[in-house]
Enzyme design. Structure first.
Site, PDB file in Angstrom:
ATOM      1  N   ASP A  39      -1.781  -8.914  -7.455  1.00 21.72           N
ATOM      2  CA  ASP A  39      -0.826  -7.790  -7.957  1.00 21.72           C
ATOM      3  C   ASP A  39       0.470  -8.450  -8.630  1.00 21.72           C
ATOM      4  O   ASP A  39       0.847  -9.765  -8.380  1.00 21.72           O
ATOM      5  CB  ASP A  39      -0.175  -6.989  -6.833  1.00 21.72           C
ATOM      6  CG  ASP A  39       0.426  -5.780  -6.875  1.00 21.72           C
ATOM      7  OD1 ASP A  39      -0.028  -4.780  -6.555  1.00 21.72           O
ATOM      8  OD2 ASP A  39       1.671  -6.035  -7.631  1.00 21.72           O
ATOM      9  N   ASN A  97      -3.170   4.049  -1.790  1.00 18.50           N
ATOM     10  CA  ASN A  97      -2.119   5.090  -2.104  1.00 18.50           C
ATOM     11  C   ASN A  97      -3.132   6.066  -2.784  1.00 18.50           C
ATOM     12  O   ASN A  97      -3.421   5.803  -3.524  1.00 18.50           O
ATOM     13  CB  ASN A  97      -1.134   4.640  -2.638  1.00 18.50           C
ATOM     14  CG  ASN A  97      -0.175   3.864  -1.939  1.00 18.50           C
ATOM     15  OD1 ASN A  97       0.029   3.881  -0.645  1.00 18.50           O
ATOM     16  ND2 ASN A  97       0.446   2.489  -2.404  1.00 18.50           N
ATOM     17  N   GLY A 103       3.250   7.539  -3.064  1.00 19.52           N
ATOM     18  CA  GLY A 103       3.872   7.022  -4.154  1.00 19.52           C
ATOM     19  C   GLY A 103       2.843   6.230  -5.222  1.00 19.52           C
ATOM     20  O   GLY A 103       3.115   4.955  -5.605  1.00 19.52           O
ATOM     21  N   GLN A 104       1.688   6.592  -5.087  1.00 24.14           N
ATOM     22  CA  GLN A 104       0.578   6.056  -6.054  1.00 24.14           C
ATOM     23  C   GLN A 104       1.123   5.881  -7.626  1.00 24.14           C
ATOM     24  O   GLN A 104       1.755   7.100  -8.033  1.00 24.14           O
ATOM     25  CB  GLN A 104      -0.552   6.949  -6.090  1.00 24.14           C
ATOM     26  CG  GLN A 104      -1.737   6.156  -6.998  1.00 24.14           C
ATOM     27  CD  GLN A 104      -3.191   7.077  -6.948  1.00 24.14           C
ATOM     28  OE1 GLN A 104      -3.206   8.016  -6.413  1.00 24.14           O
ATOM     29  NE2 GLN A 104      -4.069   6.605  -7.905  1.00 24.14           N
ATOM     30  N   HIS A 110      -7.828   1.909  -6.332  1.00 26.12           N
ATOM     31  CA  HIS A 110      -7.474   0.626  -5.911  1.00 26.12           C
ATOM     32  C   HIS A 110      -6.982   0.415  -4.585  1.00 26.12           C
ATOM     33  O   HIS A 110      -6.554   1.273  -3.895  1.00 26.12           O
ATOM     34  CB  HIS A 110      -6.526   0.160  -6.762  1.00 26.12           C
ATOM     35  CG  HIS A 110      -5.258   0.763  -6.891  1.00 26.12           C
ATOM     36  ND1 HIS A 110      -4.683   1.773  -7.579  1.00 26.12           N
ATOM     37  CD2 HIS A 110      -3.940   0.415  -6.266  1.00 26.12           C
ATOM     38  CE1 HIS A 110      -3.753   2.214  -7.412  1.00 26.12           C
ATOM     39  NE2 HIS A 110      -3.152   1.380  -6.477  1.00 26.12           N
TER      40      HIS A 110
END
Ligand code: 5GP
Length: 127
Positions: A39, A97, A103-104, A110
């Site tokens: 990330d 999410n 809050g995607q 993923h």
């Protein structure tokens, strides 16, 4: 625009661009079903994203439209990623999410893999 997880797939989303090689990533694992990469804004000592190669907006979309082999291959890849990161013994957390309350941010399904130290208890939220 907030991601609902229910919109049509946008092939210009950032993960679609990563899959096409248009944006660099730090790859951890790749096979025919999935790509895993670090990330860009890690929320734990280890924070890796695992994404299917197919065009799925969210967990709901993936469950509804992906083939059995894509689903099996994806979840096998998640397990392989955890093993490749050496997280099996010490433990890790998976999170995905979907939509507004979660809050995607990126409208390509993923799974986050968190690890590298104690992660606390579940989630913190106002409820
Ligand atoms: P979401 O909130 O949609 O579950 O998580 C999206 C994740 O994608 C966030 O943790 C964010 O830091 C990560 N992300 C967004 N853009 C990029 C990028 O260009 N590269 C990488 N490696 N991660 C990204």
């Amino acid at each position: 625009m907030p991601v609902t997880g229910l919109e049509p797939y946008d092939d210009q989303n950032i993960f679609a661009r990563i899959l096409r090689g248009e944006i660099p990533n730090k790859t951890v694992y790749e096979d025919e079903c999935a790509l895993a990469f670090h990330d860009i804004s890690p929320q734990a000592s280890v924070h890796v994203l695992v994404i299917p190669k197919g065009p799925y907006v969210s967990s709901v979309d993936f469950a509804a439209r992906a083939s059995d082999s894509e689903i099996a291959g994806f979840w096998r890849a998640v397990g392989k990623v955890a093993a490749a990161l050496g997280l099996e013994t010490e433990g890790y957390r998976l999170l995905s999410n979907h939509g507004l309350n979660a809050g995607q941010e990126v409208p390509h399904f993923h799974v986050h893999v968190f690890g590298g130290g104690p992660l606390g208890r579940m989630i913190s939220a106002n409820h």
